[in-house]
Write a protein that holds these residues in place. Structure first.
Motif, PDB file in Angstrom:
ATOM      1  N   ILE A  66       1.160  -0.278  -5.383  1.00 40.97           N
ATOM      2  CA  ILE A  66       1.241  -1.573  -6.060  1.00 40.97           C
ATOM      3  C   ILE A  66      -0.122  -2.248  -6.024  1.00 40.97           C
ATOM      4  CG2 ILE A  66       2.227  -3.893  -5.841  1.00 40.97           C
ATOM      5  CD1 ILE A  66       4.900  -2.474  -5.119  1.00 40.97           C
ATOM      6  N   GLY A  67      -0.796  -2.194  -4.881  1.00 41.08           N
ATOM      7  CA  GLY A  67      -2.113  -2.810  -4.760  1.00 41.08           C
ATOM      8  C   GLY A  67      -3.109  -2.255  -5.757  1.00 41.08           C
ATOM      9  N   ALA A  68      -3.152  -0.934  -5.884  1.00 44.62           N
ATOM     10  CA  ALA A  68      -4.078  -0.315  -6.839  1.00 44.62           C
ATOM     11  C   ALA A  68      -3.708  -0.681  -8.268  1.00 44.62           C
ATOM     12  CB  ALA A  68      -4.086   1.200  -6.658  1.00 44.62           C
TER      13      ALA A  68
ATOM     14  N   GLY B 130       0.790  -1.232   0.000  1.00 43.35           N
ATOM     15  CA  GLY B 130       0.000   0.000   0.000  1.00 43.35           C
ATOM     16  C   GLY B 130       0.820   1.279   0.000  1.00 43.35           C
ATOM     17  N   GLN B 131       2.149   1.171  -0.108  1.00 44.89           N
ATOM     18  CA  GLN B 131       3.036   2.346  -0.124  1.00 44.89           C
ATOM     19  C   GLN B 131       2.637   3.289  -1.255  1.00 44.89           C
ATOM     20  OE1 GLN B 131       5.876   3.265   1.762  1.00 44.89           O
ATOM     21  NE2 GLN B 131       5.831   5.125   0.550  1.00 44.89           N
ATOM     22  N   ARG B 132       2.481   4.559  -0.942  1.00 40.89           N
ATOM     23  CA  ARG B 132       2.072   5.550  -1.945  1.00 40.89           C
ATOM     24  C   ARG B 132       3.267   6.107  -2.693  1.00 40.89           C
ATOM     25  NH1 ARG B 132      -2.958   5.969  -2.491  1.00 40.89           N
ATOM     26  NH2 ARG B 132      -4.381   5.688  -0.770  1.00 40.89           N
ATOM     27  N   PHE B 133       3.082   6.248  -4.002  1.00 45.57           N
ATOM     28  CA  PHE B 133       4.063   6.859  -4.889  1.00 45.57           C
ATOM     29  C   PHE B 133       3.375   8.017  -5.587  1.00 45.57           C
ATOM     30  CE2 PHE B 133       5.268   2.443  -4.386  1.00 45.57           C
ATOM     31  CZ  PHE B 133       6.630   2.539  -4.114  1.00 45.57           C
ATOM     32  N   ASP B 134       4.139   8.946  -6.100  1.00 46.21           N
ATOM     33  CA  ASP B 134       3.542  10.134  -6.720  1.00 46.21           C
ATOM     34  C   ASP B 134       3.378   9.985  -8.238  1.00 46.21           C
ATOM     35  OD1 ASP B 134       6.179  10.321  -7.469  1.00 46.21           O
ATOM     36  OD2 ASP B 134       6.472  12.369  -6.740  1.00 46.21           O
TER      37      ASP B 134
ATOM     38  N   SER C  96       5.113  -1.962 -16.237  1.00 44.22           N
ATOM     39  CA  SER C  96       6.298  -1.094 -16.219  1.00 44.22           C
ATOM     40  C   SER C  96       6.251  -0.162 -15.013  1.00 44.22           C
ATOM     41  CB  SER C  96       6.374  -0.271 -17.507  1.00 44.22           C
ATOM     42  OG  SER C  96       6.519  -1.113 -18.619  1.00 44.22           O
ATOM     43  N   GLN C  97       5.085   0.396 -14.735  1.00 47.47           N
ATOM     44  CA  GLN C  97       4.943   1.255 -13.557  1.00 47.47           C
ATOM     45  C   GLN C  97       5.200   0.460 -12.278  1.00 47.47           C
ATOM     46  OE1 GLN C  97       0.916   2.518 -14.242  1.00 47.47           O
ATOM     47  NE2 GLN C  97       1.546   4.305 -15.447  1.00 47.47           N
ATOM     48  N   LEU C  98       4.678  -0.746 -12.231  1.00 44.31           N
ATOM     49  CA  LEU C  98       4.868  -1.598 -11.066  1.00 44.31           C
ATOM     50  C   LEU C  98       6.351  -1.924 -10.870  1.00 44.31           C
ATOM     51  CD1 LEU C  98       2.665  -3.980  -9.512  1.00 44.31           C
ATOM     52  CD2 LEU C  98       4.746  -5.057 -10.333  1.00 44.31           C
ATOM     53  N   MET C  99       7.073  -2.131 -11.963  1.00 37.34           N
ATOM     54  CA  MET C  99       8.495  -2.425 -11.868  1.00 37.34           C
ATOM     55  C   MET C  99       9.249  -1.267 -11.220  1.00 37.34           C
ATOM     56  SD  MET C  99       8.989  -4.303 -15.559  1.00 37.34           S
ATOM     57  CE  MET C  99      10.753  -4.558 -15.425  1.00 37.34           C
ATOM     58  N   VAL C 100       8.874  -0.048 -11.553  1.00 40.03           N
ATOM     59  CA  VAL C 100       9.517   1.122 -10.939  1.00 40.03           C
ATOM     60  C   VAL C 100       9.185   1.179  -9.448  1.00 40.03           C
ATOM     61  CG1 VAL C 100       9.614   3.648 -10.920  1.00 40.03           C
ATOM     62  CG2 VAL C 100       9.560   2.420 -13.099  1.00 40.03           C
ATOM     63  N   MET C 101       7.936   0.924  -9.100  1.00 43.08           N
ATOM     64  CA  MET C 101       7.543   0.921  -7.685  1.00 43.08           C
ATOM     65  C   MET C 101       8.348  -0.107  -6.899  1.00 43.08           C
ATOM     66  SD  MET C 101       3.406   1.225  -7.948  1.00 43.08           S
ATOM     67  CE  MET C 101       2.601   2.554  -8.816  1.00 43.08           C
ATOM     68  N   LEU C 102       8.489  -1.313  -7.449  1.00 56.24           N
ATOM     69  CA  LEU C 102       9.269  -2.350  -6.771  1.00 56.24           C
ATOM     70  C   LEU C 102      10.708  -1.903  -6.573  1.00 56.24           C
ATOM     71  CD1 LEU C 102       7.917  -5.509  -8.620  1.00 56.24           C
ATOM     72  CD2 LEU C 102       7.663  -5.016  -6.169  1.00 56.24           C
ATOM     73  N   ARG C 103      11.284  -1.305  -7.596  1.00 60.10           N
ATOM     74  CA  ARG C 103      12.670  -0.837  -7.486  1.00 60.10           C
ATOM     75  C   ARG C 103      12.794   0.249  -6.417  1.00 60.10           C
ATOM     76  NH1 ARG C 103      16.941  -2.206 -10.140  1.00 60.10           N
ATOM     77  NH2 ARG C 103      15.793  -3.150 -11.836  1.00 60.10           N
TER      78      ARG C 103
END
Length: 172
Positions: free
Chosen positions: A40-42, A30-34, A142-149
């Protein structure tokens, strides 16, 4: 192009995505990114329900307004629920893709109102809808990959089509 092989690629790369997301804590999920869908969940919930939406359009089924969908990305499902539901859904999607005999078949429907309140009559081929289904998932993955990184989590690697789907034999 082989539509089933394309979908099988999505499933294989999706399994790698599941493997990367599964170890995350509830807080990381649930960590928020801008950017993108913010968590990741969303993001993975959106990917799953979007495939459901494209499947319904592909089959010519009515789609209720988004407010009536059983799952919405703004209130993401737990990872366990997403994984279970998506794995069940992908069997149905694969069956529908495998039964399609005319990729030029027209699919038409009226859209829901957009942010400006406008509605559109949408027309595409079955091939277009499959292409959208595939590329939409790749876009959000691709967006999820950035979040994981950014989380410092296990990276999602080696998911290129050629890595997962080309035949390989070692040269000796």
């Amino acid at each position: 192009m082989n539509p089933l092989k394309l979908y099988d690629y999505l499933v294989r790369s999706r399994e790698k995505m599941f493997d990367a997301v599964r170890p995350l804590t509830f807080e990381q999920y649930g960590q928020r990114f801008d950017f993108a869908l913010e968590t990741i969940g969303a993001t993975i919930t959106h990917m799953m329900i979007s495939e459901w939406y494209y499947l319904a359009r592909f089959r010519g089924l009515p789609v209720p307004p988004y407010s009536q969908w059983p799952v919405q990305y703004e209130n993401p499902a737990t990872f366990e629920v997403v994984e279970k539901n998506w794995q069940a859904q992908q069997r149905e999607v694969r069956g529908v893709i495998g039964s399609e005999r005319d990729w030029t078949r027209r699919i038409e429907y009226d859209s829901f109102a957009d942010d400006a309140g406008k509605r559109w009559h949408i027309g595409a081929t079955a091939g277009d809808v499959l292409t959208q289904l595939a590329l939409h998932e790749v876009h959000h993955r691709s967006q999820l990959m950035v979040m994981l990184r950014l989380l410092g989590a296990r990276p999602l690697q080696d998911i290129d089509y050629n890595e997962l789907m080309y035949e390989r034999r070692e040269i000796t």
